[in-house]
Write an enzyme that holds these catalytic residues in place. Sequence first.
Site, PDB file in Angstrom:
ATOM      1  N   ASP A  25     104.811 -25.172  13.988  1.00 44.47           N
ATOM      2  CA  ASP A  25     104.181 -26.199  13.151  1.00 44.47           C
ATOM      3  C   ASP A  25     104.359 -25.808  11.687  1.00 44.47           C
ATOM      4  O   ASP A  25     103.402 -25.752  10.924  1.00 44.47           O
ATOM      5  CB  ASP A  25     102.704 -26.338  13.506  1.00 44.47           C
ATOM      6  CG  ASP A  25     102.065 -27.575  12.890  1.00 44.47           C
ATOM      7  OD1 ASP A  25     102.772 -28.568  12.657  1.00 44.47           O
ATOM      8  OD2 ASP A  25     100.841 -27.556  12.652  1.00 44.47           O
ATOM      9  N   ASP A  59      98.856 -19.562  10.426  1.00 40.51           N
ATOM     10  CA  ASP A  59      98.511 -20.481  11.508  1.00 40.51           C
ATOM     11  C   ASP A  59      99.644 -20.648  12.526  1.00 40.51           C
ATOM     12  O   ASP A  59     100.376 -21.644  12.528  1.00 40.51           O
ATOM     13  CB  ASP A  59      98.116 -21.850  10.951  1.00 40.51           C
ATOM     14  CG  ASP A  59      97.469 -22.730  12.020  1.00 40.51           C
ATOM     15  OD1 ASP A  59      97.305 -22.252  13.166  1.00 40.51           O
ATOM     16  OD2 ASP A  59      97.136 -23.889  11.716  1.00 40.51           O
TER      17      ASP A  59
END
Length: 326
Positions: free
Chosen positions: A201, A217
């Site tokens: 992502d 993340d």
Amino acid sequence: MTDHGFDFHALTPDVQLNAIESVGIYPQSGLLALNSYENRVAQFVADDGQRYVVKFYRPGRWSNAQILEEHAFCHELAQADIPVVAPIYREGTSLFTTDGFRFALFPSVGGRGFEVDNWDQLEAVGRYLGRLHQVGAATPFQERAKFDLDSHLYQPRQVLNEANLIPEGIQATFFSDLDRLIDAIAARWHTDWPAIRLHGDCHPSNILWRDGPLFVDFDDTRNGPAIQDLWLFLNGSRADQLAQLDTLAEGYREFREFPADQLQLIEPLRGLRMVHYMAWLAKRWQDPAFPRAFPWFADAKYWEGQVLAFKEQLATLEAPPLTLYP
């Protein structure tokens, strides 16, 4: 482990503080909630003067083995001097449990926002993604999910069909155009690209700038085509995207051959992300945080706009794929 489902109400401040203290870290400040919807994330200062981030995982999304595989990948990258924020190990593990919630601790790091229109920064991101993919290509994940049509198209289509969120007056048109988009993506999807471990992502908001990029993340890390970690930096007109692509590739090639044969996957991947994002919001709509944060998702105008977006993406899929400058 208790399955709290979509309900984070049981994760009270006292539960969070007790969880942190259970691993021998003692907050001296309040917990400052950070911007996260999938999980619950907060920053605090401990009695050792250090800043930490605690992340409570959404129950039922990942297995323990999948989370630990994510953590191991982050540490492998950090050991290779790739700038990532890796979880903290305590007594031989990085995944902890309290009151049915699983959580991890990270060092809190600062940094400026990544500037997507800064060519030097974009080239540096390409350089570090080349290094990240060098490590990621060494061996695949065994537990993590992968990019495929089932998880990103067919299952999301079923979620949207069962969600009862789409206005009745446009349901027939919506699903007709969605199915056309799904068929067009499936016709262009192939599986002969090498699947490597990815960030998964890697959009600009998951990069901080501290004299260079810092990747954060890895919650969506998975096996997939290398181009997935690159195309999210491309925006604007076709000419703009070609220039951005060339800049990324220039940095990437310093450490790894650029996956030029995967450029044809960019628009199919964009379509996958579009469909997957709608289904993600629909699946999480029972979580009170989502209607508060995304009120437009229940508005008829949003769904009407998605029908137009499907048509635009279908047209984009018909256009020739991006190519690198000679």
